[in-house]
Scaffold this motif. Structure first.
Motif, PDB file in Angstrom:
ATOM      1  N   PRO A  44     113.733   8.280  59.151  1.00 55.08           N
ATOM      2  CA  PRO A  44     114.649   9.231  59.781  1.00 55.08           C
ATOM      3  C   PRO A  44     114.072  10.637  59.802  1.00 55.08           C
ATOM      4  O   PRO A  44     113.612  11.148  58.791  1.00 55.08           O
ATOM      5  CB  PRO A  44     115.890   9.154  58.872  1.00 55.08           C
ATOM      6  CG  PRO A  44     115.789   7.834  58.189  1.00 55.08           C
ATOM      7  CD  PRO A  44     114.317   7.598  58.019  1.00 55.08           C
ATOM      8  N   SER A  48     117.521  12.762  63.022  1.00 53.04           N
ATOM      9  CA  SER A  48     118.349  11.617  62.650  1.00 53.04           C
ATOM     10  C   SER A  48     119.379  12.012  61.603  1.00 53.04           C
ATOM     11  O   SER A  48     120.533  11.585  61.659  1.00 53.04           O
ATOM     12  CB  SER A  48     117.473  10.484  62.104  1.00 53.04           C
ATOM     13  OG  SER A  48     116.551  10.052  63.075  1.00 53.04           O
ATOM     14  N   LEU A 122     121.060   5.841  57.151  1.00 55.80           N
ATOM     15  CA  LEU A 122     119.714   6.385  56.941  1.00 55.80           C
ATOM     16  C   LEU A 122     118.914   5.665  55.869  1.00 55.80           C
ATOM     17  O   LEU A 122     117.765   6.028  55.611  1.00 55.80           O
ATOM     18  CB  LEU A 122     119.814   7.871  56.562  1.00 55.80           C
ATOM     19  CG  LEU A 122     120.567   8.777  57.533  1.00 55.80           C
ATOM     20  CD1 LEU A 122     120.811  10.142  56.894  1.00 55.80           C
ATOM     21  CD2 LEU A 122     119.802   8.926  58.834  1.00 55.80           C
TER      22      LEU A 122
END
Length: 334
Positions: A44, A48, A122
């Motif tokens: 990520p 993100s 995540l």
């Protein structure tokens, strides 16, 4: 994987804290998980993390001031603006007053619901997972939250532990919300009908879980989840079309438990302590390795499933070799 979300508790955990008064106001080595690119998510980026935080902030269930502040603390930590140890202190500043006001556990446990939401979104990235683990470890080291008599405060309601050293509530919220990735419809179809997004969510959660099993300082039931994940993934046949589709959902997570926490799982199996029932042994470990090998060599299964199963076999063989070498080194020479 068949556990349902306790929706009433989670709704409370996400959104009911706004009625309460809120005041203003050991580094881990990051491992490289040997997971096939077919089963790992892209690391990520800050974009993100921002996307997760924006989605969390806009969630209608999380419009309370406490939830919003929790999301901001987590986002700042994950984006590198605050270290986990400092974030733990910031979280305590938000939640300690609620605990002392004897707020219901739903609003207080919103901290865990938001943290688990970040794990689901995540958790495929080891660096992010280890920051979250550092946060949990740091929270467990915080001073006890005490009442006016100096007694540590716990959640009550039949739940054990005290804030924060026992992380009360993290285990049930993780079990009910993080690792319980439901198939997509209310009819609860077979795991073979899961969407790619649902499979990815489970992989994110299991990647976190494996790292927590190695680096987490408090028992929040992760050994139990490892055992269930391995049982789910390995102790069923994969012959029919439905079973083969099912393998895509549950074999990769089983492999990630081994790839991320194999040494710890082997140690727990060696001592019969993989879960509280104490019924896991080296016999079980050997059987799991056999099943991974059967899956890895099955021409009926997709390549990506066979590939990650083969990686799990290699990891288990490597760990077994290490133990054999250690035992040999301890044998006195004649």
């Amino acid at each position: 994987m068949r556990l349902f979300i306790a929706s009433n508790l989670l709704m409370a955990a996400f959104g009911l804290a706004s009625a309460f008064v809120v005041p203003t106001h050991p580094a881990l080595i990051i491992p490289t998980l040997p997971v096939s690119s077919n089963h790992s998510v892209a690391i990520p980026s800050s974009r993100s993390i921002k996307a997760w935080a924006d989605a969390a902030r806009s969630d209608p269930r999380r419009q309370g001031v406490v939830s919003q502040r929790t999301i901001n603390i987590l986002a700042n930590m994950l984006e590198g603006r605050e270290v986990p140890e400092s974030a733990a202190i910031s979280i305590a500043a938000v939640y300690d007053p609620l605990i002392r006001q004897r707020a219901p556990i739903g609003p207080v446990w919103g901290v865990w619901a938001n943290l688990c939401d970040a794990i689901r979104a995540l958790g495929g990235d080891a660096e992010i997972d280890l920051h979250l683990i550092r946060l949990l470890n740091a929270m467990a080291r915080l001073p006890d939250v005490t009442d006016r008599s100096g007694r540590p405060i716990g959640p009550g309601g039949g739940f054990s532990g005290v804030y924060w050293k026992d992380l009360p509530g993290m285990a049930p919220i993780f079990r009910q919300y993080a690792i319980s990735v439901e198939p997509g419809s209310s009819e609860m179809p077979d795991e073979g009908d899961w969407t790619d997004a649902q499979r990815q969510t489970l992989m994110n959660v299991v990647t976190f879980g494996a790292l927590y099993l190695v680096h987490g300082e408090k028992d929040i039931g992760m050994a139990f989840h490892a055992k269930i994940g391995l049982l789910d993934g390995l102790e069923v046949p994969y012959r029919t079309p439905i079973e083969i589709r099912r393998a895509r959902s549950i074999v990769p997570p089983a492999a990630v438990w081994i790839l991320g926490a194999g040494e710890t799982i082997l140690e727990l199996c060696t001592h019969g302590k993989l879960d509280t029932e104490g019924d896991c042994s080296l016999v079980q470990w050997t059987y799991w390795k056999k099943r991974f090998h059967e899956i890895a060599t099955s021409p009926m299964l997709p390549y990506d499933v066979r590939d990650i199963a083969e990686k799990a076999v290699m990891r288990m063989e490597d760990l077994g070799g290490q133990i054999q070498r250690q035992n040999t080194s301890h044998v006195p020479s004649s």
